[in-house]
Design an enzyme around this catalytic site. Structure first.
Site, mmCIF file in Angstrom:
data_model
loop_
_atom_site.group_PDB
_atom_site.id
_atom_site.type_symbol
_atom_site.label_atom_id
_atom_site.label_comp_id
_atom_site.label_asym_id
_atom_site.label_seq_id
_atom_site.Cartn_x
_atom_site.Cartn_y
_atom_site.Cartn_z
ATOM 1 N N SER A 92 -56.583 -6.404 -33.775
ATOM 2 C CA SER A 92 -58.057 -6.354 -33.223
ATOM 3 C C SER A 92 -58.827 -6.615 -34.487
ATOM 4 C CB SER A 92 -58.165 -4.991 -33.011
ATOM 5 O OG SER A 92 -57.633 -4.639 -31.719
ATOM 6 N N TYR A 198 -63.439 2.447 -26.488
ATOM 7 C CA TYR A 198 -62.808 1.068 -27.310
ATOM 8 C C TYR A 198 -62.124 0.564 -26.219
ATOM 9 C CZ TYR A 198 -60.408 -1.665 -31.176
ATOM 10 O OH TYR A 198 -60.070 -2.902 -31.689
ATOM 11 N N ASN A 200 -60.557 -3.828 -25.126
ATOM 12 C CA ASN A 200 -60.451 -5.144 -25.121
ATOM 13 C C ASN A 200 -61.216 -6.044 -24.337
ATOM 14 O OD1 ASN A 200 -58.334 -4.686 -27.341
ATOM 15 N ND2 ASN A 200 -56.912 -4.272 -25.866
ATOM 16 N N GLY A 339 -55.856 -3.807 -37.366
ATOM 17 C CA GLY A 339 -55.325 -4.016 -36.148
ATOM 18 C C GLY A 339 -53.975 -4.073 -35.933
#
Length: 396
Positions: A92, A198, A200, A339
């Site tokens: 991430s 949060y 994606n 990430g």
């Protein structure tokens, strides 16, 4: 964790490291050899190995210069340490790059933060209240295509991104439009702009917005705007390529087969199109350091947009593509985005507000369906961050 004990990999700052017979990264061998002795930093990265992680490569730049250190192993059962500037899946951390490109387009007047996303991507039938700003700050309310929670706390399955199901499909190629449609097949989590979660999906949509506005692929636009100007030669958007190029440490997944026998498989090769625009990049500690320092020192964005990027939403302290973290008295504020690709790798990226002090790192480890290494991660991370940003303070 796997039964195999990671090799004790205490190294000096001047160690040369290789992986799988690759040549050492000479620039980092030289930098490490000329760097200062920082036993507190070496001890802090060794704590990850003591906690059960297989290997770590780390890079710190501050008023004392640049320090590069490694610990542990590059490959299970072998003594070679992680390469000092090896490639790794950044997960991430990709979101910070994506957000930066979007904000550059805003600075050029080609895109507005309050533009409805549906205006640019009409094919998805998105709620017209969802704006570009909401994508960057995770306030769109859209379902996370890799799985998400219902308001009552029930886990709703998406595309498998962890566990044994992911292992069986880790080479599958996804198109970003496919990922978005999976998300849109589920009800939204909340009304646009009313909460923060949060997801994606937001950054895969942001990638598609970049492509629609510029008429170029995300990889080409990233290279044109950030990678080439900053000389980030070891950073890439791999598409469907599954191999880490050049020197790299290996990550593993541990699972129980149908007979109940435990097995460990090397998962260094993965298809990261699963996280298109949200977690699919490859980089190095040196490239991440250069990028994040340039961003926070104001080289990539006009000051007003950088200020907006670094203004956190109160729920998760997330701005546009980065977290704002207050380390407390004597330490101050840092900007960061870490990430964690589906399994076996972790990436760290931290900076002081002026970009002069940075920490970047990569972990490789033996993972499993329960993400067992995660239990000891916060304590080791806290110790490392404080060693870098708090004048040698350690976690209490």
């Amino acid at each position: 964790m796997a039964a195999t004990t990671p090799v004790d990999g205490r190294t000096s700052a001047g160690s040369r490291a290789t992986a799988d017979g690759d040549a050492p990264v000479s620039q980092d061998a030289a930098a490490a050899a000329s760097g200062q002795n920082r036993p507190e930093l070496q001890q802090a990265i060794q704590a990850f190995i003591d906690a059960g992680f297989l290997g770590i490569q780390a890079r710190v730049r501050d008023a004392n210069g640049e320090w590069v250190g490694t610990a542990g192993s590059s490959k299970l059962g072998q003594p070679a340490k992680p390469p000092a500037n090896g490639r790794f899946w950044v997960g991430s951390v990709t979101k910070t790059f994506t957000a930066t490109v979007v904000l550059q387009l805003v600075a050029e007047g080609k895109l507005g933060l309050d533009d409805p996303v549906a205006t640019h991507l009409p094919e998805f039938g998105l709620d017209e209240r969802i704006t570009v700003r909401m994508l960057l700050q995770h306030t769109s309310g859209l379902f996370n295509y890799t799985g998400d929670f219902d308001p009552d706390g029930t886990w709703v399955l998406g595309i498998p991104a962890t566990g044994d199901d992911w292992l069986a499909n880790r080479f599958h190629a996804y198109q970003p439009e496919e990922l978005v449609r999976v998300a849109l097949s589920k009800p939204p989590r909340f009304e646009p702009g009313t909460d923060q979660s949060y997801t994606n999906t937001n950054y895969t949509l942001a990638r598609l917005v970049i492509e629609q506005v510029t008429g170029r692929s995300f990889a080409d636009e990233l290279a044109r705007r950030i990678l080439r100007p900053l000389g980030l030669k070891n950073t890439v958007v791999p598409g469907n390529r599954t191999q880490l190029p050049g020197p790299h440490a290996h990550g593993y997944y541990r699972y129980q087969d149908a007979t109940g026998e435990w097995k460990v498989v090397d998962v260094s090769r993965q298809n990261m199109s699963l996280l298109s625009g949200a977690g699919d990049m490859i980089s190095t500690t040196k490239d991440l350091q250069t990028f994040f320092s340039a961003l926070n020192s104001g080289r990539l964005l006009p000051a007003p947009l950088l200020a907006q990027m670094r203004t956190p939403h109160p729920k998760q302290s997330y701005g546009f593509g980065l977290f704002v973290q207050d380390l407390g008295p004597g330490c101050g504020t840092v900007y960061q985005h870490n990430g964690s690709p589906p399994h076996a790798y972790g990436a760290l990226m931290y900076s002081s507000p002026d970009g002069r002090k940075t920490l970047t790192a990569s972990l490789n480890y033996v993972d499993d369906a329960t993400r067992s290494p995660a239990a000891k991660f916060p304590q080791a991370l806290d110790t490392l961050i404080k060693a870098v940003f708090c004048d040698g303070q350690t976690a209490s």
